[in-house]
Design an enzyme around this catalytic site. Structure first.
Site, short mmCIF file in Angstrom:
data_model
loop_
_atom_site.label_atom_id
_atom_site.label_comp_id
_atom_site.label_asym_id
_atom_site.label_seq_id
_atom_site.Cartn_x
_atom_site.Cartn_y
_atom_site.Cartn_z
N GLU A 20 49.57 24.04 30.60
CA GLU A 20 48.31 22.60 30.83
C GLU A 20 47.81 22.85 31.96
O GLU A 20 46.90 22.23 32.32
CB GLU A 20 49.31 21.49 30.43
CG GLU A 20 49.94 21.32 29.09
CD GLU A 20 51.25 21.89 28.74
OE1 GLU A 20 51.65 22.84 29.73
OE2 GLU A 20 51.78 21.52 27.74
N LYS A 22 47.34 25.24 34.20
CA LYS A 22 46.25 26.08 34.14
C LYS A 22 44.86 25.71 33.93
O LYS A 22 43.67 25.55 34.36
CB LYS A 22 46.51 27.67 33.48
CG LYS A 22 45.34 28.45 33.38
CD LYS A 22 45.93 29.40 32.58
CE LYS A 22 44.76 30.55 32.26
NZ LYS A 22 44.38 31.46 33.68
N ILE A 436 36.88 54.76 39.41
CA ILE A 436 38.26 54.82 39.59
C ILE A 436 38.79 54.56 37.98
O ILE A 436 40.07 54.64 37.83
CB ILE A 436 38.86 53.52 40.30
CG1 ILE A 436 38.06 53.64 41.77
CG2 ILE A 436 40.20 53.29 40.44
CD1 ILE A 436 38.49 54.96 42.56
N GLY A 437 37.96 54.45 37.20
CA GLY A 437 38.36 54.40 35.91
C GLY A 437 37.52 53.43 34.79
O GLY A 437 36.84 53.95 33.85
N GLU A 489 37.48 53.05 29.74
CA GLU A 489 38.73 52.12 29.62
C GLU A 489 38.23 50.91 28.79
O GLU A 489 39.12 49.84 28.86
CB GLU A 489 39.45 51.71 30.82
CG GLU A 489 39.95 52.71 31.56
CD GLU A 489 40.68 52.66 32.74
OE1 GLU A 489 41.31 51.35 32.92
OE2 GLU A 489 40.59 53.46 33.74
N TRP A 566 55.32 45.95 37.04
CA TRP A 566 54.64 45.01 36.67
C TRP A 566 55.40 44.59 35.28
O TRP A 566 54.62 43.92 34.35
CB TRP A 566 53.03 45.14 36.39
CG TRP A 566 52.57 45.32 37.70
CD1 TRP A 566 52.90 45.13 38.99
CD2 TRP A 566 51.20 45.86 37.95
NE1 TRP A 566 52.18 45.12 39.80
CE2 TRP A 566 51.07 45.68 39.53
CE3 TRP A 566 50.13 46.36 37.41
CZ2 TRP A 566 49.87 46.08 40.09
CZ3 TRP A 566 48.75 46.72 38.05
CH2 TRP A 566 48.72 46.46 39.45
N HIS A 646 45.38 56.86 42.38
CA HIS A 646 44.60 55.80 42.95
C HIS A 646 45.41 54.73 43.27
O HIS A 646 46.27 54.39 42.61
CB HIS A 646 43.61 55.32 41.93
CG HIS A 646 43.03 53.68 42.37
ND1 HIS A 646 42.37 53.57 43.50
CD2 HIS A 646 43.44 52.57 41.66
CE1 HIS A 646 41.95 52.60 43.73
NE2 HIS A 646 42.55 52.11 42.50
N HIS A 699 35.55 44.07 44.88
CA HIS A 699 36.34 42.88 44.73
C HIS A 699 35.17 41.64 45.14
O HIS A 699 35.44 40.63 44.47
CB HIS A 699 37.61 42.59 45.46
CG HIS A 699 38.64 43.77 45.43
ND1 HIS A 699 38.39 44.99 46.00
CD2 HIS A 699 39.53 43.72 44.58
CE1 HIS A 699 39.45 45.66 45.70
NE2 HIS A 699 40.05 45.06 44.71
N CYS A 731 38.10 50.50 43.73
CA CYS A 731 38.91 50.03 42.79
C CYS A 731 38.31 50.18 41.26
O CYS A 731 36.94 50.62 41.19
CB CYS A 731 39.43 48.82 42.92
SG CYS A 731 40.94 48.52 41.94
N1 GLN Z 1 42.08 52.78 36.35
C1 GLN Z 1 42.06 51.52 36.73
C2 GLN Z 1 40.76 50.78 36.58
O1 GLN Z 1 39.87 51.29 36.91
C3 GLN Z 1 42.67 51.25 37.98
C4 GLN Z 1 43.18 49.68 38.06
C5 GLN Z 1 43.64 49.42 39.64
O2 GLN Z 1 43.85 50.04 40.61
N2 GLN Z 1 44.25 48.31 39.70
O3 GLN Z 1 40.65 49.78 36.04
ZN ZN Z 2 42.61 50.00 42.51
#
Ligand code: GLN
Ligand code: ZN
Length: 757
Positions: A20, A22, A436-437, A489, A566, A646, A699, A731
């Protein structure tokens, strides 16, 4: 006559059974809910949580453990440590949320956020400057104490202790000794204690998890002075000093000499310290023995807890002993009652916050003269069933783990040999570009997934949708001229969940949310049994993506340590064993990808560094087994298969040797946010393999111009040999939008081209 030992709780999850808080927070931030409504929701949740703790049989119920955002931010407000840039915003909620999230227009930067000890909770880092002044600037603890008292519950207010507050702060401007500020800070705490006493508090809990860290003499001296002063601050108010997240180690004697009335210790993390606690605790002090794990979701082992409690009782008597969770219950989900889909057997092994309160109360009963033979035997039965469950101990997995040999932990040939073979196969230009993916998880992608989950689309339709997304993404990467492509992904939600769902030994809850920061919650998987891979997990999407292009495709896996970190991890074997089981499953996946023709495999380990133990002395052992887990996962391939890894978060200086020892062929690493601060590390540390310091801070929604990335690449070339340097964002792009990704990646490719000439 023996009295029943008392029960103590250190803190309760704030979000509410249905998150709630959140919802109310986010709707307030979106301008859809009035502040008064948010405050009403918060007040209802506090009342509900106090009442349920009372009903569970908790004697010492905390208040001020609640927060609209974070307890450290509340502490900053309490002592008036408001950074200069927020002062014009006043003292209301607007200023409070601006400190946490930045001022909405973006003109005032938020306070920094970092991990709370070794949890996945993030706190806001206090900012202190030389000559920092403090003053009592909030009435929150008094208000919440009064609020509970009005409900007939005399709570134990919780404050972050002064040592922990200073220890975790960051100092800015001219260099100075942070503990020099203690003399100014303590009077504010003294005043707060007086106010609590006036309001009717009998005990106050000062949280000092900092005592689980390596502390220097200045810190210990500051703590001694602080507590000596606080002792006389509010006559009649007794102080409970709460330590958690580890043993006290070399701080133990100093802690036991502090003039407080009770000490809480973490008997889950440091049961072996019991004898020293009992020996050194002065006869004036009570002991709250934290035997119920506040950091994990397993049912308590009553026999083990009773053993500790009985030894404490023999030494201290019942009057001076309390039973409690090991730390605040903030780090576990609210309650099990709403888990209807969870396997009933596995569910019977679990205890979330509400069930943990019941365990604390039950342990107190078991310690009483009557005992509770039935409760004890129920607890034993469940433990025995868990031990014997066929998925908890799987012979094939155990045998394989036992057979791991040194050769499984290293590549067949050194990097130089591999590099030549990989280059012959891949024919990459110098300064190769890659990502990065992940690519943007757009509203379309999320909507398609939601429709499929609700049964509104067929599996075949959903499959076609994801194929189309992947194909478009691959085509676009080709078009802009990236050198190493990824599949995007689109089939994944979360980088750990995606693998957990396909591995044996994991279960998922429907509602097992834990606060990560502010309104953000995560729902960690639970690793309950031996981990194995029934079938390939990513081969289908990676081979599909590779089939669309002649450029090299990079397959994407999440590494063993990140999956471990995690998740809620089983507590019946060392973390190392669980990590290695995951590593073996990933090793098979890597090999299957290789066999399917994927020339490059990336194994992400963003959580490697955050797994570091709190005490330096424990780092070596962790880094050894964690590094071996990565190598176990990654080393089963031919020389001409290129392994990438990474990592995010920038402070790698102190573990650089270990990162190099992972022996990945290429590492991409976050760097741009700190203005390539990272490069200083590479100037002194000669990284042996390929490395891509991120040149675009993903970011932020900002699109970096090509010239800026070129500048970073030139700076990087000054410290990293050109033939080792890769060009990539810092990232994954999952949280970004295509309108940012398109221009930014085009600029990145341009920057690499310009740098090549
Ligand atoms: N391969 C992941 C992505 O690109 C790496 C994510 C991460 O580093 N937290 O989303
Ligand atoms: Zn990352």
């Amino acid at each position: 006559m023996t009295t029943r030992i008392r029960t103590h709780n250190l803190g309760f999850p704030r979000m509410g059974a249905n998150r709630e808080l959140k919802r109310a927070l986010e709707s307030t931030w979106a301008g859809k809910t009035a502040e008064t409504e948010l405050l009403a929701v918060a007040r209802r949740l506090r009342a509900e949580h106090w009442r349920l703790q009372q009903a569970a049989g908790i004697d010492w119920i905390p208040s001020n453990d609640f927060s609209l955002y974070d307890q450290m931010l509340d502490a900053c407000r309490l002592v008036g440590a408001i950074p200069e840039r927020f002062r014009a915003l006043g003292t209301g909620l607007e200023a409070y949320f601006a400190m946490a999230r930045g001022e909405p227009s973006g003109s005032i930067r938020a306070m920094e956020m970092t991990k709370w000890f070794d949890t996945n909770y993030h706190y806001l880092v206090p900012e202190l400057e030389k000559g920092q002044e403090f003053h009592l600037a909030s009435t929150k603890p008094f208000d919440e104490f009064a609020e509970a008292l009005a409900l007939g519950i005399r709570t134990v207010p919780v404050l972050i202790g002064p040592l922990t507050f200073l220890q975790l702060a960051k100092t800015s401007g001219a260099k100075f000794n942070r503990f020099g500020l203690m003399a100014r800070l303590v009077p504010v705490y003294a005043e707060a204690l007086r106010r609590l006493r006036e309001a009717g508090a009998e005990w106050v809990q000062l949280d000092e998890p900092a005592f689980a860290l390596d502390l220097d003499a200045a810190a210990l001296a500051a703590a001694r002075d602080a507590y000596a002063a606080l002792r006389t601050a509010a006559p009649g108010l007794r102080i409970l000093l709460a330590t958690y997240f580890g043993g006290l180690g070399d701080n133990l004697s100093a802690v036991c000499r502090l003039p407080v009335d009770a000490l809480h210790v973490d008997a889950v993390r440091a049961p072996a310290e019991l004898d020293r606690w009992l020996a050194e605790l002065p006869s004036t002090m009570a002991l709250s023995l934290g035997v119920v794990d506040g950091r994990n979701v397993w049912k308590n082992d009553y026999d083990a807890s009773l053993d500790l409690l009985r030894r404490a009782q023999a030494a201290l008597g019942s009057e001076r002993l309390l039973v409690s969770p090991s730390c605040s219950l903030l780090h576990v989900p609210h309650g099990l009652d709403r888990e209807v889909r969870l396997d009933a057997e596995i569910k019977s092994w679990l205890a979330f916050a509400r069930e943990k309160l019941a365990e604390v109360a039950e342990l107190a009963r078991l310690m009483g003269p009557q005992g509770d033979a039935e409760a004890l035997s129920r607890n034993r039965t469940v433990a025995a069933r868990r031990r014997r469950h066929p998925q908890v101990r799987v012979a094939a997995v155990r045998n394989r783990l036992a057979a791991v040999a040194a050769d499984d932990l290293r590549r067949k040939n050194p990097y130089a040999v591999r590099w030549a073979r990989q280059q012959a196969r891949l024919r990459l230009p110098s300064l190769p570009t890659t990502t990065i993916g992940s690519f943007p998880q757009t509203a379309d992608v999320r909507a398609a997934r939601a429709r499929f989950r609700k049964g509104e689309t067929t599996a075949a339709d959903y499959e076609r949708f994801r194929e189309a997304e992947t194909a478009a993404c691959v085509r676009w990467q080709e078009e802009i001229g990236l050198d190493v492509l990824v599949h995007g992904e689109f089939e994944r939600t979360d980088m750990v969940e995606y693998f957990g769902e396909q591995l044996a030994g994991f279960v998922f809850t429907e509602n097992g949310w834990v606060q990560s920061y502010g309104s953000r919650c995560v729902k960690p998987p639970i690793i309950f049994g031996d981990v194995a891979r029934p079938r390939p997990m990513t081969v289908r999407w990676s081979t599909y993506a590779q089939s669309l292009t002649l450029k090299p495709m990079k397959a994407m896996l999440t590494g063993p340590i990140t999956i471990l970190q995690w998740s809620f991890v089983r507590n019946d074997q060392p973390r190392r064993d669980t990590a290695w089981q995951i590593a073996l499953a990933l090793r098979d996946e890597v090999r299957d990808l290789e066999a399917a023709g994927l020339p490059i495999v990336q194994i992400d380990e963003p959580a490697l560094r955050e797994g570091l133990p709190l005490r330096r002395a424990d780092w070596r052992a962790y880094l050894d087994w964690a590094g071996q887990a990565f190598r176990l996962a990654s080393s089963g391939v031919r020389d001409d298969t290129q392994i990438h890894t990474h990592m995010c978060y920038c402070e790698f200086d102190d573990v650089m040797d270990d990162i190099a020892a992972l022996d990945a062929d290429v590492i991409s690493i976050e760097a741009s946010r700190s203005g390539m601060e990272l490069l200083k590390t590479f100037a002194t540390f000669r990284y042996p393999n390929g490395v891509g310091p991120g040149v675009w801070d993903i970011h932020s929604p900002r699109v970096p111009p090509m010239g800026e990335m070129l500048g970073l690449l030139c700076a990087a070339q000054a410290v990293i040999p050109r033939d080792q340097l890769w060009v990539n964002p810092d990232c994954g792009l999952k949280t970004r939008q295509w309108k940012e990704v398109e221009p930014a990646l085009r600029n990145l490719v341009e920057a690499a081209r310009a740098a090549r000439n």
